[in-house]
Structures are given as structure tokens and as C-alpha cells.
Scaffold this motif. Structure first.
Motif, mmCIF file in Angstrom:
data_model
loop_
_atom_site.group_PDB
_atom_site.id
_atom_site.type_symbol
_atom_site.label_atom_id
_atom_site.label_comp_id
_atom_site.label_asym_id
_atom_site.label_seq_id
_atom_site.Cartn_x
_atom_site.Cartn_y
_atom_site.Cartn_z
ATOM 1 N N ALA A 194 0.939 -1.325 -0.122
ATOM 2 C CA ALA A 194 -0.142 -0.119 0.122
ATOM 3 C C ALA A 194 0.627 1.433 0.016
ATOM 4 N N THR A 195 2.138 1.266 0.838
ATOM 5 C CA THR A 195 2.905 2.375 0.991
ATOM 6 C C THR A 195 4.068 2.260 0.100
ATOM 7 N N GLY A 196 4.699 1.162 0.048
ATOM 8 C CA GLY A 196 5.928 0.878 -0.503
ATOM 9 C C GLY A 196 7.162 1.026 0.633
ATOM 10 N N GLU A 197 6.591 1.208 1.769
ATOM 11 C CA GLU A 197 7.547 1.249 2.885
ATOM 12 C C GLU A 197 7.843 -0.232 3.441
ATOM 13 N N LYS A 198 8.958 -0.357 4.054
ATOM 14 C CA LYS A 198 9.619 -1.514 4.403
ATOM 15 C C LYS A 198 8.924 -1.735 5.657
ATOM 16 N N ILE A 199 8.640 -3.148 6.016
ATOM 17 C CA ILE A 199 7.914 -3.605 6.993
ATOM 18 C C ILE A 199 8.260 -5.136 7.300
ATOM 19 N N THR A 200 7.897 -5.649 8.388
ATOM 20 C CA THR A 200 8.191 -6.971 8.918
ATOM 21 C C THR A 200 7.082 -7.970 8.409
ATOM 22 N N TYR A 201 7.335 -9.121 8.109
ATOM 23 C CA TYR A 201 6.531 -10.170 7.575
ATOM 24 C C TYR A 201 5.370 -10.279 8.771
ATOM 25 N N ALA A 202 5.476 -10.309 9.899
ATOM 26 C CA ALA A 202 4.364 -10.171 10.822
ATOM 27 C C ALA A 202 3.467 -9.348 10.848
ATOM 28 N N ASP A 203 3.948 -7.865 10.761
ATOM 29 C CA ASP A 203 3.219 -6.825 10.685
ATOM 30 C C ASP A 203 2.487 -6.953 9.318
ATOM 31 N N LEU A 204 3.089 -7.324 8.407
ATOM 32 C CA LEU A 204 2.515 -7.621 6.976
ATOM 33 C C LEU A 204 1.129 -8.421 7.134
ATOM 34 N N ARG A 205 1.199 -9.655 7.730
ATOM 35 C CA ARG A 205 0.134 -10.546 8.123
ATOM 36 C C ARG A 205 -0.942 -10.057 8.746
ATOM 37 N N ARG A 206 -0.741 -9.313 9.783
ATOM 38 C CA ARG A 206 -1.530 -8.411 10.494
ATOM 39 C C ARG A 206 -2.455 -7.656 9.862
ATOM 40 N N LYS A 207 -1.968 -7.054 8.722
ATOM 41 C CA LYS A 207 -2.636 -6.385 7.664
ATOM 42 C C LYS A 207 -3.765 -6.871 6.823
ATOM 43 N N CYS A 208 -3.529 -8.330 6.815
ATOM 44 C CA CYS A 208 -4.363 -9.210 5.919
ATOM 45 C C CYS A 208 -5.615 -9.304 6.558
ATOM 46 N N THR A 209 -6.666 -9.801 5.826
ATOM 47 C CA THR A 209 -8.038 -10.368 6.198
ATOM 48 C C THR A 209 -7.948 -11.829 6.098
ATOM 49 N N ALA A 210 -8.636 -12.721 7.011
ATOM 50 C CA ALA A 210 -8.877 -14.084 6.847
ATOM 51 C C ALA A 210 -10.127 -14.308 6.192
ATOM 52 N N GLU A 211 -10.144 -15.169 5.277
ATOM 53 C CA GLU A 211 -11.302 -15.769 4.522
ATOM 54 C C GLU A 211 -12.125 -16.478 5.403
ATOM 55 N N PRO A 212 -13.469 -16.320 5.438
ATOM 56 C CA PRO A 212 -13.921 -17.098 6.617
ATOM 57 C C PRO A 212 -14.208 -18.561 6.557
ATOM 58 N N VAL A 213 -14.414 -19.211 5.082
ATOM 59 C CA VAL A 213 -14.381 -20.624 4.983
ATOM 60 C C VAL A 213 -12.823 -21.245 4.608
ATOM 61 N N SER A 214 -12.069 -20.731 4.138
ATOM 62 C CA SER A 214 -10.983 -21.455 3.829
ATOM 63 C C SER A 214 -9.920 -20.884 4.863
ATOM 64 N N GLY A 215 -9.894 -19.916 5.462
ATOM 65 C CA GLY A 215 -9.214 -19.275 6.481
ATOM 66 C C GLY A 215 -7.717 -18.615 5.889
ATOM 67 N N LEU A 216 -7.662 -18.362 4.528
ATOM 68 C CA LEU A 216 -6.704 -17.979 3.810
ATOM 69 C C LEU A 216 -6.401 -16.541 4.285
ATOM 70 N N LEU A 217 -5.051 -15.967 4.484
ATOM 71 C CA LEU A 217 -4.773 -14.734 4.666
ATOM 72 C C LEU A 217 -4.674 -14.245 3.291
#
Length: 960
Positions: free
Chosen positions: A271-294
């Protein structure tokens, strides 16, 4: 010693860990052997309840198997690595717990907690990262990083079907691009194991890094992805282990352990092009209700138009003040592209060359290959093209990237790397601190690109349409660039200032340094394509035309024969030998002179038309001649109208003036004197007395010239040309060693001198401006370090030349030369400050001992390591400085040079040098001297000089 203790402690720690592991393995081995013996004593029953003395159920351990990341793992292996405890293992063996029940509890270790599977937008649904990249929803760099994270934690994910697959399968199905296959296979080895080519052993990421199979940055990025989803992946067991356990099992070392604890920002936020940790990037994701995919949330598709190197959002164009909101409502994308054509496509840079002699249009590189342009000029013009959008094919009206232009032969491979670097002014530079794409100006400010070079590219961008925003791929006005921080007030002043220090481009017709905008103003427009072309004038036509007012040569040559020896000589040589007096010298010189017209601009901005006799240096101010009634306005009008040639015009002036006014200034303070009339001076001979009585002497004040500046260039006394040292080498009037040492003196005292401007240049810039070639630059690197400092590898401090000699970083002989050059030109140079220091201070600083200091101060004993380019005698550098002429306009020292020795000594290197202008002239100077000047003078030169010299120079030539 501290480092040795640290290393010793580290290896002691590792030895203790290894001994502990060995002890634990021995205990486990004994326990397993005991278990095997016990089982052998029992009846061979599988999954059958058997009554024993202990009254327990037993299950075959080989049946207690779990699904790991990429392969099966036994219960005993899980117990050994600490994922399950011994109590759980016993319950499994006794049948009190099933594999399925335990697997649920340890799922994060077996499969992880979920990798980022793809991207999702409201209008387009979910998609793999490669598809998001191809739709410009994700940058290429970010997409590859996210796919690497998937591969490193097990599998590439197809979020559309919630399916995991290997990299090769993903390539065959088009889930990833084949161009990314090799990168992703290396990342996949983080989960399957790297194979050691020497031992065949399977290595983890950390072990592969230690053996040099993978770089540290990549290793940390892959390990961070693994840790974020479950732990460090053991490729042998195929399970995720806690970081501490991974360290104990030697999957990672202490260095990687500490690096991971610092939580480095190894990934990019789409979204911003800024550097970020993978854990923080995971927290920006949404989990799909059925499959649980991030899934990462992608931007909604906006209306875009084509930009310089990619699509541009129309909202960005509004932010850049190129459109307003009403335009978005009433204009279609095609109409926007047409309206903003100058901001979105191509450029108005100098596209090619118009060859006037052959009436043809040609690419810039082709003009160089055919000898119409110098290499430095060619590179400057091509860099301006690359930095302002594209390399242009002016014949076919095609705009190309540097890569495409190289393939088509529009540019040569020797220029490709430099032009790729210039092209980053369009595509953007990578900020090493943040990983963000930054503009050309920002790259200059962060010292990613050399300042002078960057300013030249920035100037070309502005002159060809505007500053290029590399992130949004379109041009913006300077005012907008200033608001965005791409440009500051100081840089604006630099680019708008038209002084010599901002004139980074060369006009091949007039030999002037110009700004890019000034050079464009001298161009023509191709009526068919609208491209801007730099015209190269037809030199033959210009010389034959009556309208030509520069470099018009009389077709005469005067040869004087010495009545005693029968030797032929030039007019100037005869004058130096006192065979003719000064009046005769002037008269004969006028008969074989070369005239040129120049315009001199005074400090008050007034312009004066002057004609110069380049053989004698005599100048005639045209307005002054009119004021003194030497010529009238009608004669000047005839000359301007072309009915009088420059030669005829000069004839009318010289025939009505005494032509004897010269300006002579002493070369050193000792030679200076003050007189109200020439008769106060005491001449050294009747001829000189006669000459002094007939001329007006203007004595310069003592501070006019810098007597401590190095030799800047050579002065060819045969052609009366100022030439660079490498040009003198090429012509055969200076030998290779002397040329190198003259340039060494320049490099170690501030930089290579551009004789045209007086600027001091780094070796890189001097090569770029074609003052020296790359082979000479390589020889001068040590001399340049004598100025900028030698870096001590251990302490990283900058050493002066004296310190470098003392500490054996610099050979004694070369170091002594550099010290002599610095001492003679003002003092030894301190690299940190660039200041000069005296001998006493150098002794106090410990740079020199008493013996070395005394050797420097005994100038008469300096080594004679130069060959005088005029006398061909061995001289010291001090003697070279003393025998120089001084150019009045800027105080540059010019060392007199000639292809024939004034001492009658032949020049051995002049005979063999293929660049010699004189031909073979060794031995006797009798006979014809054809070729000694005819055909050798560079009539294309447009230089004009007013030199300071004095009678002492000439009289010294007589007595040596």
C-alpha cells in the motif's frame, strides 16, 4: 585481543552445546535400544490388546506418524526435538491418545499458522501475487518477496482454489512467472533443504548461509517468514521449531539469532511501498471465513492513462496539478493522454544529429562512429536522452529504452552501463536505507549519484519537458517538484544560473561549454517528425564561404634560412635567435597569420568585437579602431555583410596601425618591475633594446597570478596553441613519462585541470570530459589519493601522502614525487580538510622526520624526472613551473613545448610516435621542413588567448 577472546568464548559455548547434544543422543540411543529389547520379548501383536505383567496396551511406534510440512515425521522424532513431551509419547504408545488428537494440539509446528496466500480486491476477487503484479496492483519486487515467503514455508499457494503446490508445478500452471522460477527454487530449498555439494548433507537456511550458498539479506528474509508462521523450519524433520530450539540444534547461528530478534523490516508494504516486517504484514491481511486464507487487501482499480514507463492513475495527475476534478468528469482516458502528451510521453530532448555536409539525419552514436562527434560529447547527449525518458532513433522517430536501443544498435555496448545508470533518473533510484524509489534530485542529496553528474541530468530533464516523477511515471512542473521535495531552492538557483560551472554540455561547432537549454536553442527542428536535431556544420563549406569570419588562413608560409648554417626555421625561431628584429618579426608574422573573430563580454555586460592574430596573439578591438578612425563604420558594415573576408578586413586594420602593442607580464615576482616608459628598463642586447623601445610594457601587480599553481597545460610554440598534456603526448611533443608526471602533479594537488575552463576535475569527470582516457586515469589513481587521502583499512581514517609513505601504503619513489608537487604548489595537503600545511607543521604532526623535510626543502636537489618538452633536457618540476608562460585571463601555467628541441637535440619519442605532427625530424634539421606545420595546425580550434610572458623567457632561451 578482545576479538580473539570473543571468538574463543563463542567456540567454547558451541563445544558445550555439542557435548550436551552428544550426551542427550547417547541417552536416547540407550533408551531406544532398551525399548527394542523389551518389544522383542513380547508377542508380535499389532493393535491387539494383550495382557502383560504390567497390564498395558502397546502400539507399534512405526505407526505413530504425523504429516509435517513436506514429509512424514514420527512421534519419537517429535519428542526428540521437543514438540511433544515424553508423557504425550507414552500416551500415544499406550493408545491413550491418537495421532489425530495430538496433531491438532501441535498444528502450528506441523503446518504453521498460515502464510499470506494472495491478494483480494472488491471488484476482482482473490488472485495469486503474480496476477496482482501483472495487473499493476503490486510491484514486481514486492510480489517476488511474498512468493519467496510462500516457497520458504512449504508451498506456493493458489488462493483461487485454495491449493498448495511446488514451485515447478506453479510455473507449469502459470501461478508464477518462469522468469521468477530460479529465485523461488532457492527459496523453496529453505523448506526442503539445501544440498551441500561436498558432503551431500541437507542444510537449513542458516547452515546454507554459513557455507555461502545464500546471502545474509535473503536468509534473514526467509527465516523471518518461517518464524512468523510457526518457527524455524527444520528441513530434515520438516517441522517448525522454536527459535531457541533451532539455535540449540544448530539450524541457525548466534549472528542470525540476534538479527531475527531485531525484527528487521525485510518486506515491502504494497500500500505504501515502505519496508515492514512479515509479521506486521500478516496483521494487515484479512482471513477468508471459509478457507481461512490470509489475503492482502488490494487497491480498487482506478482510471489510468499511459505514462512514460507505465500506467498513471488520473488521481495522481490531479495531485500533480496537471488535471482538476472537473477534467475527470468530462474527459476520457484518450482525451487526457492527448491533453497531457508532453507530460506523459517522449521528451523534447536533442534527438539526433543533422549532418549538414551530407544533408542527412543520423543517431548521435552513429555520428560518433563516423568521427563527427567526440566520445565525451556523444555520451553527454545520450545521457541527456536516457535521463529525460528514452533513447531516440531520429531516423525512424522511435523512442526506446536503453536495453532496446542497445539491441537495435542505436547505442553501443560500451555506453550501455553508463546509460542504464542515467536511465534511473526516469525509473527511479533505490534508497538503500528505506528501499523506496526516489527521484534524481533525492539521489543527488543522498550521494547515490555524483552531484555534478546528477545536476547535468536534472538540467536535461527540465529542458526537455520537466522533472520526472519516477514513482508516478510522468513529468511534473518545477513548482510541484519543489513542493514534493524533489527539488530545493538551492538546486533551483544552480540550474537557473548560467555561469560556467553549470555549463555541462559541449557545442561541437563552436567548442563552447553551454547549458542544455542553450545547446537546444542552437538546434533545428525536423519538419517531418518534429524532433530536435543538433546541426553539425559543413566545415569545408564554412571555410570556402566569404561569410566565414573565423579561422581564415592566408595561404602563405614564411621560411627563414640561417646564413651561417643553412638551416631553415620559422619566423619565431629566427626572432628567438636574434636573426631578425622585432619589427621584421611582426611584419613577417602578419604575412602568415591566422585571424579569428571573438566577442569579449566585459564585467559590466558590454560586448566587444575583437579580431585576433593567433600567431602573435595581437588583438584589435573593432570599436576602438573605429573610434581612432583606423577604419570607418562602412568598412565594418562591408565585413558584416560578407563583401569583405576576415583576412581583407584584418589587412585594412593592420595596414593603418602600428601593430606593435603587446602586453607582457612577468612570470614571477622577482621578474616584475615598474616603469613609466620602456626606456627605464635595461635591455640585454641591442636587438632586445630595439624591441623594448618599440613596444608598450604593462607590468602586472605581484598578486595577479598564483605562482603556486601546477602546470595546467602545454603551449605549442610552433602553432601557438594551448593544448592538454594528453594531446601533447598524442602529437609527440611530450613523452609518456613526462605526460604522466605532469598529470600526477595536477591530480595530487586538487584534480585534473580542464584548460578550457580552469576547473579542477576528479579522474572520473576528466575521463567523462575526454581530457584524459581511462588507461591514464588508472595510472593516476595513486596521485588522486594523495589529495583525497589513503584509507587505512583498519582504522578507516584518511592518510596524507606523507603518512602513506611512512606506513608503506605508498611506494617511496611515487610518494616523494607527490610530496614535491604538493610542497612546490603551496604545502602538503591534509585529506580531512583539504588545507595546506607547512613543513614545520608536518614535522609536528609526525608526517615527516628531519631528513625527509630537509630533502623537500632543498629544491635544487629535487630529482630531474621530467623531460622538457621544448629543450628535451631533463628538468625538475620546479624548473618546469619556472619556464611556464602564464595565461592572463585565468593565471594558468602553460609549459612551452615544441616538436623540435631549441637546443638542437632531436626528440626520440617524436620520431616513433605515430601521433607526431612533424614526421621524422631526428638528426639534422637541414633540408625541407615540409610538414613541420602545414597540415598539422588544428584550424578547427576556436581558442583565443592573451598570454603573459616576459623578455626573461626569451633571453634565457638564448643563453642556455
Amino acid at each position: 585481543m578482545r576479538e580473539l577472546n570473543t571468538v574463543e568464548d563463542r567456540y567454547k559455548s558451541r563445544l558445550l552445546i555439542s557435548e550436551k547434544e552428544t550426551s542427550e543422543l547417547a541417552l536416547k540411543r540407550n533408551a531406544l535400544e532398551t525399548e527394542i529389547l523389551r518389544l522383542k520379548q513380547r508377542p508380535n501383536t499389532l493393535n491387539i490388546q494383550t495382557q502383560t505383567d504390567e497390564k498395558v496396551f502397546t502400539i507399534d511406534p512405526s505407526k505413530l506418524v504425523f504429516d509435517g510440512v513436506r514429509r512424514k515425521v514420527t512421534a519419537h522424532q517429535l519428542c526428540n526435538c521437543g514438540i511433544i513431551n515424553k508423557t504425550t509419547l507414552e500416551m500415544l504408545l499406550k493408545g491413550q491418545k491418537t495421532v489425530e488428537e495430538v496433531a491438532v494440539d501441535i498444528q502450528p509446528s506441523l503446518k504453521g499458522t498460515g502464510i499470506i496466500a494472495g491478494m483480494k480486491t472488491g471488484s476482482q476477487g482473490k488472485m495469486p501475487f503474480t496476477e496482482a503484479k501483472n495487473k499493476n496492483l503490486l510491484s514486481t519486487e514486492s510480489a517476488v518477496m511474498l512468493l519467496e515467503a510462500q516457497a520458504a514455508t512449504g508451498y506456493i499457494v493458489d488462493p483461487a482454489f485454495n491449493e498448495n503446490m511446488t514451485v515447478d508445478t506453479a510455473c507449469s500452471r502459470g501461478i508464477v512467472d518462469t522468469d521468477d522460477r530460479d529465485i523461488l527454487l532457492k527459496a523453496e530449498a529453505a523448506s526442503t533443504g539445501f544440498k551441500d555439494p561436498h558432503t551431500g548433507k541437507v542444510l537449513s537456511v542458516g547452515q546454507a548461509f554459513k557455507k555461502g550458498h545464500i546471502d545474509k539479506e535473503t536468509a534473514i528474509r526467509l527465516l523471518q517468514a518461517q518464524e512468523s508462521v510457526g518457527g524455524i523450519l527444520d528441513p530434515v524433520l520438516s517441522v517448525f521449531l522454536p527459535k531457541d530450539m533451532a539455535l540449540d540444534r544448530n539450524l541457525i547461528d548466534d549472528d542470525l539469532y540476534r538479527a531475527l530478534n531485531k525484527k528487521p523490516t525485510a518486506y515491502l508494504d504494497p500500500a505504501t511501498g515502505e519496508k515492514i516486517t512479515y509479521a506486521d504484514l500478516r496483521r494487515k491481511c484479512t482471513a477468508e471465513p471459509v478457507s481461512g486464507l490470509l489475503l492482502l487487501r488490494g487497491p480498487e482499480k482506478q482510471m489510468t492513462v499511459k505514462g512514460i514507463r507505465g500506467n498513471v492513475s488520473v488521481k495522481d495527475l490531479v495531485k500533480s496539478e496537471l488535471l482538476d476534478e472537473t477534467d475527470l468528469q468530462r474527459l476520457t482516458p484518450n482525451e487526457i493522454e492527448e491533453k497531457l502528451k508532453s507530460y506523459l510521453f517522449g521528451s523534447t530532448c536533442i534527438a539526433g544529429i543533422y549532418d549538414e555536409a551530407n544533408d542527412r539525419i543520423m543517431p548521435i552514436y552513429q555520428a560518433m562512429k563516423e568521427g563527427l562527434l567526440m566520445r565525451g560529447t556523444t555520451l553527454e547527449l545520450l545521457e541527456a536522452q536516457a535521463s529525460s525518458g528514452f533513447i531516440v532513433d531520429p531516423v525512424n522517430n522511435v523512442f526506446l529504452t536503453v536495453e532496446e536501443a542497445t539491441k537495435r544498435g542505436i547505442i553501443g555496448k560500451e555506453f550501455k552501463n553508463k546509460l542504464m545508470s542515467a536511465e534511473k533518473a526516469v525509473t527511479g533510484y533505490k534508497d538503500p536505507a528505506t528501499g523506496k524509489t526516489i527521484s534524481l534530485f533525492q539521489a543527488i542529496e543522498k550521494d547515490i549519484i555524483e552531484r555534478g553528474h546528477g545536476i547535468r541530468l536534472l538540467e536535461a530533464q527540465i529542458a526537455s519537458g520537466g522533472i520526472i516523477d519516477p514513482v508516478e511515471s510522468h513529468r511534473i512542473d518545477v513548482s510541484v517538484a519543489y513542493k514534493r521535495g524533489y527539488f530545493d531552492e538551492e538546486m533551483n538557483e544552480i540550474l537557473t544560473y548560467e555561469g560556467d560551472d553549470t555549463k555541462g554540455f559541449f557545442d561541437p561547432n563552436t567548442k563552447e561549454n553551454l547549458t542544455y537549454l542553450q545547446l537546444k536553442q542552437r538546434c533545428i527542428t525536423d519538419p517531418k517528425t518534429g524532433l530536435i536535431l543538433l546541426p553539425l556544420r559543413d566545415k569545408k563549406k564554412a571555410q570556402q564561404s566569404k561569410e566565414s569570419r573565423t579561422n581564415v588562413l592566408r595561404k602563405r608560409r614564411v621560411v627563414i634560412v640561417d646564413p651561417d648554417t643553412g638551416l631553415e626555421m620559422s619566423v619565431r625561431e629566427a626572432y628567438h635567435k636574434e636573426l631578425i628584429d622585432y619589427e621584421t618579426f611582426l611584419d613577417l608574422s602578419e604575412q602568415e597569420c591566422e585571424w579569428e573573430e571573438i566577442t569579449i563580454t566585459g564585467s559590466d555586460g558590454s560586448a566587444h568585437l575583437v579580431i585576433v592574430d593567433r600567431k602573435t596573439g595581437t588583438q584589435y578591438d573593432i570599436q576602438d579602431c573605429i573610434d581612432r578612425a583606423v577604419i570607418d563604420q562602412r568598412t565594418l558594415d562591408q565585413y558584416r555583410a560578407g563583401t569583405l573576408t576576415l583576412t581583407e578586413f584584418a589587412d585594412q586594420i593592420t595596414s593603418r596601425t602600428s601593430s606593435t602593442e603587446m602586453t607582457i607580464a612577468a612570470n614571477s615576482v622577482d621578474d616584475m618591475f615598474t616603469c613609466s616608459s620602456p626606456t627605464q628598463a635595461t635591455p640585454s642586447s641591442p636587438t632586445v633594446r630595439k624591441r623594448l623601445n618599440s613596444i608598450s610594457i604593462t607590468v602586472s601587480p605581484p598578486g595577479m597570478f598564483d605562482d603556486q599553481s601546477p602546470v595546467a597545460a602545454l603551449f605549442d610554440t610552433e602553432t601557438l596553441e594551448k593544448i592538454t598534456v594528453p594531446e601533447g603526448l598524442k602529437r609527440g611533443i611530450v613523452d609518456t613519462i613526462t605526460a604522466q608526471r605532469l598529470l600526477e602533479a595536477q591530480a595530487c594537488t586538487g584534480g585534473i585541470i580542464n584548460p578550457a575552463t580552469g576547473d579542477r576535475l576528479s579522474l572520473e569527470d576528466a575521463v567523462h570530459q575526454s581530457i584524459i582516457d581511462e588507461s591514464m586515469a588508472a595510472k593516476l589513481k595513486a596521485a588522486q589519493k594523495a589529495y583525497i587521502g589513503f584509507e587505512d583499512v583498519k582504522t578507516k581514517r584518511k592518510l596524507s601522502a606523507a603518512q602513506a609513505v611512512k606506513e608503506s601504503w605508498l611506494p617511496y619513489e611515487a610518494g616523494q614525487r607527490f610530496l614535491e608537487y604538493q610542497y612546490l604548489t603551496g604545502g602538503l595537503i591534509e585529506p580531512q580538510t583539504g588545507h595546506r600545511i607547512g613543513i614545520e607543521e608536518a614535522i609536528r604532526k609526525g608526517w615527516l622526520d628531519g631528513k625527509a623535510a630537509q630533502k623537500l626543502q632543498e629544491i635544487r636537489n629535487h630529482s630531474k624526472n621530467l623531460t622538457c618538452p621544448k629543450t628535451k633536457l631533463k628538468i625538475t618540476y620546479k624548473e618546469a613551473m619556472d619556464s611556464c608562460m602564464v595565461e592572463e585571463s585565468n593565471g594558468m601555467k602553460l609549459l612551452q613545448a615544441s616538436s623540435v628541441s631549441t637546443k638542437g637535440i632531436s626528440s626520440p619519442y617524436n620520431v616513433s610516435n605515430p601521433g607526431s605532427r612533424s614526421g621524422s625530424r631526428a638528426g639534422s634539421r637541414t633540408g625541407s621542413r615540409s610538414g613541420s606545420r602545414r597540415g598539422s595546425v588544428d584550424y578547427s580550434s576556436s581558442y583565443s588567448y592573451s598570454f603573459s610572458s616576459n623578455s626573461a623567457v626569451y633571453s634565457s632561451n638564448q643563453t642556455k
